[in-house]
Design an enzyme around this catalytic site. Structure first.
Site, PDB file in Angstrom:
ATOM      1  CG  ASP A 279     -27.382  14.157  -1.609  1.00 49.71           C
ATOM      2  OD1 ASP A 279     -26.924  13.855  -0.503  1.00 49.71           O
ATOM      3  OD2 ASP A 279     -27.702  15.324  -1.929  1.00 49.71           O
ATOM      4  CD  GLU A 312     -28.913  12.215   2.661  1.00 49.94           C
ATOM      5  OE1 GLU A 312     -28.454  12.703   3.699  1.00 49.94           O
ATOM      6  OE2 GLU A 312     -28.690  12.696   1.531  1.00 49.94           O
ATOM      7  CG  ASP A 332     -29.636  10.185   7.979  1.00 49.20           C
ATOM      8  OD1 ASP A 332     -28.403  10.177   8.096  1.00 49.20           O
ATOM      9  OD2 ASP A 332     -30.210  10.470   6.913  1.00 49.20           O
ATOM     10  CG  HIS A 335     -25.375   8.816  12.578  1.00 50.15           C
ATOM     11  ND1 HIS A 335     -25.711  10.115  12.893  1.00 50.15           N
ATOM     12  CD2 HIS A 335     -24.030   8.733  12.706  1.00 50.15           C
ATOM     13  CE1 HIS A 335     -24.609  10.792  13.184  1.00 50.15           C
ATOM     14  NE2 HIS A 335     -23.584   9.974  13.073  1.00 50.15           N
TER      15      HIS A 335
END
Length: 619
Positions: A279, A312, A332, A335
């Protein structure tokens, strides 16, 4: 009925995994013959005792590196705590073991001695799957009823066509309801989800269905409640550097690095996980730690196993993405630009993707990242060139826990986007060479929200409640205080209950049609795309018009994968595509119209071309 694809799964020699290469540095280590060794890094403590329930306390020996150790006559299942003394403190403070494998209750309860060899594996010879086969399904263990609840869904997930489940963090956090990113005991399995053996049983059964299991781990911060490390290991944190979650973890300290590297090794070795998702690693101040972390894992793991390490990373550090280090990164950029094209939203981090959104999507399909050293809305550049990377170095998704749950009302795309446009976007997600990720409930178009939920003490709950509402004060829908009162209270039980996916609705109208589409597209991916992925490369993507692109990839057998996508309200002119094998079209006649030179609005189609033709597409 769609049948689960029989993809190749390779296995280790029988019982190979029973011999672990992992020797933990910290925590309770079962030695056998009724004895356990306890190790704690406590450089700031004057004295530390280990207190095992039912036994006299034992003062631990101090080493020069700040560790304290003791051997005690106890074994698997024993409950214990550490009592930490300052120089002038006669009473000491009881704290849990920061490397405990389990807690008896919540974060402030006793830690539990766990023998990692206590669980008897049924699939000890499981080796995993190659990365290019992966289709990820992200889920929250708590909303599915704990580890045993997730097990009940495994047959459905295998039949759906995913072959990897990704668990949101499961490390011990305050209370019984949390996303998991407030964890404070990274080694301990959240007690409300089940025991370590319950988690191992889930992973074991998933492997029997051919499903890999990934875990999201958090190495960039600790939660706000229950972290006692600063009391006896102040060197764990930096006073000169603050993150959004508090003082930065000091990765300049060798013992701090060892603590997190051991944690990764524990999940992979003791729990037989197939991969980890790290993360927000951009919040880790010493980026060379990531290189050491990946290098140690690669060295320690048996070479026969398929181990996948996924980042990430807002920094878009393309140089980390190679098979010697990290396998892939959550994209990301993919997205965010798709979300802008589907919804028209422009606030927050979406503002970086509004201008030239369609050319940005074309760059993403051609080169991986959109931001490759480009300047963001914050005025600084981020990212590295990524066009040299294979498409499989990027994990693509239309929804996940963050981009759904970090909305004020937790709306899914099914509530925000035009249904035909969303169906077209699903074709790009599931048939492009990037690795697709689904978020639980997405596959049947669930309209239930996924909200931010916690179970904190009342003082902290009030702070989180106020902070959550203040976070959205700059958004147009929540300018005034009255409108912000609509934002659900994170600490309310009803907020958690509203986030439980409605699995029972998936085969009913109107959800069944969406589920059928996902099953069909996943079957096509496994049949036509996956076998051709090793060595695939992007040939480029061309802007056809507003919200319309045409992308091509050369596959490993020299066929071309062609995907045309039009999310706009108007038809888009297309170049001649030649003759190809139609894989899928979202509306009848969309492919023929596209081949004839005019792609319908809110539609997508995908082909495989087996004949020579133009291979270059200008961006």
């Amino acid at each position: 009925m769609f049948e689960r694809p029989q993809l190749q799964t390779t296995r280790l020699k029988k019982n190979k995994l029973h011999t672990s290469r992992f020797h933990p540095t910290f925590g309770a280590q079962v030695l056998g013959e009724g004895r356990t060794r306890f190790v704690l890094w406590a450089p700031g403590a004057h004295r530390v005792d280990v207190e095992v329930e039912g036994l006299p306390s034992v003062t631990m020996d101090q080493a020069d590196d700040g560790r304290v150790t003791a051997e005690v006559a106890c074994e698997h299942g024993a409950r214990y705590r550490y009592r930490v003394f300052d120089k002038d403190d006669e009473q000491g403070s009881l704290v849990p073991d920061p490397a405990a494998r389990a807690q008896a209750g919540d974060i402030d309860g006793p830690s539990v001695v766990i023998d990692p060899n206590n669980y008897q594996w049924k699939n000890a010879d499981w080796q995993g799957r190659p990365w290019h086969e992966t289709v990820l399904y992200e889920l929250h263990v708590g909303t599915l009823g704990g580890f045993k609840g997730v097990r009940q869904h495994l047959p459905y997930l295998a039949e759906l066509g995913v072959n990897a489940i990704e668990l949101m963090p499961v490390s011990e956090f305050p209370g019984a309801r949390n996303w998991g990113y407030d964890g404070v005991l990274p080694y301990a399995v959240e007690a409300s989800y089940g025991s370590p053996d319950d988690m191992k049983a889930l992973i074991d059964e998933a492997h029997s269905y051919g499903l890999m299991v990934f875990l999201d781990v958090v190495y960039n911060h600790f939660g706000p409640d229950g972290n006692y490390l600063a009391n006896y290991a102040g060197a764990f944190f930096r006073e000169d550097l603050v993150t959004p979650w508090g003082p930065s973890i000091d990765f300049r300290q060798p013992m701090v690095r060892r603590y997190f590297i051991d944690n990764a090794l524990m999940w992979l070795e003791e729990y037989h996980l197939d991969g980890l998702r790290f993360d927000a690693v951009h919040a880790i101040s010493e980026q060379d730690f990531l290189v050491e972390l990946a290098g140690t894992i690669r060295t320690q793991m048996a070479p026969e196993r398929h181990i996948h390490l996924v980042l990430e990373n807002e920094g878009n550090t393309a140089s980390l993405l190679n098979q010697q280090q990290f396998t892939a990164q959550w994209n990301d950029d993919w997205h965010n630009v798709m979300h802008v094209l589907l919804t028209g939203e422009q606030e927050g981090y979406y503002s970086d993707f509004v201008d030239n959104a369609t050319p940005r999507l074309a760059r993403c399909l051609s080169e991986g990242f959109i931001f490759q050293g480009h300047t963001s809305r914050h005025g600084h550049s981020r990212g590295e060139p990524s066009a040299h990377l294979p498409p499989t170095a990027f994990v693509a998704f239309l929804q996940n826990h963050d981009q759904t749950g970090n909305r004020a009302l937790g709306e899914r795309l099914s509530m925000l986007a035009d249904a035909d446009s969303l169906a077209a976007a699903e074709v790009l997600l599931l048939l492009s060479p990037m690795i697709p990720l689904l978020f639980m409930g997405e596959e049947w178009g669930s309209t239930r929200p996924f909200l931010f939920f916690t179970e904190h003490n009342e003082e902290l709950a009030q702070a989180v409640r106020e902070g959550r509402r203040a976070e959205f004060a700059d958004f147009s829908a929540f300018f005034d205080e009255k409108s912000r009162e609509r934002i659900p209270d994170p600490n309310a039980l009803t907020t958690f209950e509203a986030s439980i996916p409605d699995f029972a609705a998936r085969e009913t109208s109107p959800f069944a049609a969406c589920l059928h589409r996902y099953r069909t597209l996943l079957a096509l991916r496994h049949q036509h795309i996956v076998p051709r992925l090793p060595g695939a490369e992007a040939l480029g993507a061309k802007v056809l018009g507003d919200k319309a692109v045409l992308a091509r990839w050369r596959m490993s057998d020299d066929t071309q994968l062609v995907i045309a996508l039009n999310l706009g309200q108007q038809a888009a002119a297309t170049p001649g595509l030649g003759v190809g094998q139609l894989l899928y079209e979202t509306t009848e006649g969309a492919a023929k119209a596209t081949e004839s030179g005019r792609m319908p609005p809110r539609a997508a189609a995908a082909w495989l071309r087996h004949t020579p033709g133009d291979e270059e597409v200008s961006a």
